[in-house]
Design a protein around this motif. Structure first.
Motif, short mmCIF file in Angstrom:
data_model
loop_
_atom_site.label_atom_id
_atom_site.label_comp_id
_atom_site.label_asym_id
_atom_site.label_seq_id
_atom_site.Cartn_x
_atom_site.Cartn_y
_atom_site.Cartn_z
N PHE A 153 0.88 -1.42 0.00
CA PHE A 153 -0.09 -0.03 0.01
C PHE A 153 0.90 1.14 0.01
N GLN A 154 2.24 1.08 -0.20
CA GLN A 154 3.15 2.35 -0.65
C GLN A 154 3.08 2.56 -2.10
N LYS A 155 2.99 3.70 -2.72
CA LYS A 155 3.16 3.62 -4.12
C LYS A 155 4.46 3.35 -4.42
N LEU A 156 4.44 2.40 -5.63
CA LEU A 156 5.57 2.06 -6.53
C LEU A 156 5.37 2.63 -8.03
N ARG A 157 6.64 3.12 -8.15
CA ARG A 157 6.46 3.72 -9.87
C ARG A 157 7.30 2.98 -10.56
N VAL A 158 6.85 2.58 -11.85
CA VAL A 158 7.63 2.22 -12.75
C VAL A 158 7.54 3.00 -14.09
N VAL A 159 8.79 3.83 -14.23
CA VAL A 159 8.83 4.74 -15.35
C VAL A 159 9.64 4.42 -16.59
N TYR A 160 8.87 4.49 -17.73
CA TYR A 160 9.57 4.32 -19.09
C TYR A 160 9.87 5.54 -19.54
N GLY A 161 11.12 5.71 -19.92
CA GLY A 161 11.82 6.93 -20.33
C GLY A 161 11.68 6.67 -22.38
N LYS A 162 11.99 7.68 -22.57
CA LYS A 162 11.99 7.89 -24.20
C LYS A 162 13.09 7.05 -24.83
N PRO A 163 12.92 6.21 -25.73
CA PRO A 163 13.79 5.36 -26.45
C PRO A 163 15.11 6.49 -26.65
N ILE A 164 16.38 5.75 -26.38
CA ILE A 164 17.61 6.18 -26.68
C ILE A 164 17.97 6.23 -28.06
N ASP A 165 18.31 7.20 -28.72
CA ASP A 165 18.71 7.13 -30.06
C ASP A 165 20.47 6.70 -29.98
N PHE A 166 20.39 5.26 -30.56
CA PHE A 166 21.68 4.64 -30.41
C PHE A 166 22.53 4.70 -31.83
N SER A 167 21.71 5.41 -32.73
CA SER A 167 22.22 5.43 -34.30
C SER A 167 23.85 6.16 -34.10
N GLN A 168 24.01 7.32 -33.24
CA GLN A 168 25.29 7.72 -33.21
C GLN A 168 26.37 7.00 -32.79
N TYR A 169 26.07 6.22 -31.55
CA TYR A 169 26.83 5.08 -31.02
C TYR A 169 27.34 4.08 -31.85
N ARG A 170 26.33 3.54 -32.56
CA ARG A 170 26.42 2.54 -33.55
C ARG A 170 27.77 3.09 -34.55
N GLU A 171 27.52 4.08 -35.20
CA GLU A 171 28.49 4.86 -35.96
C GLU A 171 29.73 5.12 -35.37
N GLN A 172 29.80 5.63 -34.01
CA GLN A 172 31.24 5.74 -33.30
C GLN A 172 31.90 4.42 -32.95
N LYS A 173 31.04 3.26 -33.14
CA LYS A 173 31.51 1.88 -32.89
C LYS A 173 32.03 1.89 -31.36
N ILE A 174 31.22 2.61 -30.34
CA ILE A 174 31.53 2.37 -29.01
C ILE A 174 31.46 1.10 -28.53
N SER A 175 32.33 0.67 -27.54
CA SER A 175 32.32 -0.73 -26.70
C SER A 175 30.93 -1.09 -26.08
N PRO A 176 30.71 -2.40 -25.95
CA PRO A 176 29.48 -2.66 -25.12
C PRO A 176 29.31 -2.21 -24.03
N GLU A 177 30.50 -2.09 -23.14
CA GLU A 177 30.68 -1.72 -21.97
C GLU A 177 30.27 -0.19 -21.94
N GLU A 178 30.72 0.89 -22.88
CA GLU A 178 30.08 2.07 -22.87
C GLU A 178 28.89 2.41 -23.29
N ALA A 179 28.26 1.37 -24.04
CA ALA A 179 27.00 1.54 -24.40
C ALA A 179 26.17 1.16 -23.23
N THR A 180 26.51 0.37 -22.45
CA THR A 180 25.57 0.15 -21.35
C THR A 180 25.66 1.18 -20.39
N GLU A 181 26.87 1.82 -20.20
CA GLU A 181 26.98 2.99 -19.36
C GLU A 181 25.97 4.08 -19.83
#
Length: 195
Positions: A153-181
């Motif tokens: 009976f205490q409020k729990l929030r589930v918040v969905y953010g806007k999709p992250i644009d990953f196109s620039q990161y794919r072009e930059q060829k960042i590492s999976p670790e950096e992408a996760t960050e």
């Protein structure tokens, strides 16, 4: 996939958990209506997967630690509700292939990048798997913040953010670790904005 069993499970979970934890869902209006989606959420409780499942506008496929598939009742139930196993602590090529296939087929894959529940409730470090999926597919990457506590009976929030644009990161060829960050930073911002 047994769609009917998934829907039945979602209905049962909604009836029980929604009033118990006064679950409030925020941000679903920007959730992609079709195409592959990678949901990445923080992990504060064992109930996180059903809570994300009941608040998501679309059917989710979840990765879960392989140990759960050795529990007698769970090993029968989990595959019928779109849960598949992943070995922790090592690179599980089978699970990675399955996740990629789902995203490329336009399905929704749910992940908890921390890999385990946070003992303090604070956001931990994300593992490279989330970044791997974000970089290797054209799926929309949706950050999700679960803001507790899980107390009746205490409020729990589930918040969905806007999709992250990953196109620039794919072009930059960042590492999976950096992408996760990048993903973890977006989850952190959602938690901070909605506490």
């Amino acid at each position: 996939m047994s769609v009917n069993l998934y829907r039945f499970g979602k209905t049962v979970v909604t009836i029980i958990l929604k009033p118990l934890f006064r679950i409030q869902t925020i941000g679903t209006e920007s959730f992609p209506k079709d195409g592959g989606v990678l949901i990445c959420a923080n992990h504060i409780d064992n109930l996180d997967p059903p809570v994300v499942g009941l608040t998501s506008p679309r059917v989710i496929h979840f990765m879960a630690k392989e140990e759960l598939f050795h529990v007698p009742i769970l090993k029968q139930i989990l595959p019928t509700i779109n849960v598949f196993p992943v070995k922790r602590g090592m690179s599980d090529k089978g699970a990675l292939k399955k996740g990629l296939k789902l995203l490329k087929e336009g399905e929704v894959l749910g992940l908890f990048p921390e890999g385990t529940r946070s003992k303090t409730g604070e956001l931990g470090k994300g593992l490279a798997g989330a970044g791997f999926f974000a970089l290797r597919t054209n799926a929309a990457v949706v950050p999700c913040a679960i803001i507790g506590p899980y107390k009746p009976f205490q409020k729990l929030r589930v918040v969905y953010g806007k999709p992250i644009d990953f196109s620039q990161y794919r072009e930059q060829k960042i590492s999976p670790e950096e992408a996760t960050e990048v993903i973890m930073d977006e989850i952190r911002k959602l938690i901070s904005a909605h506490k």
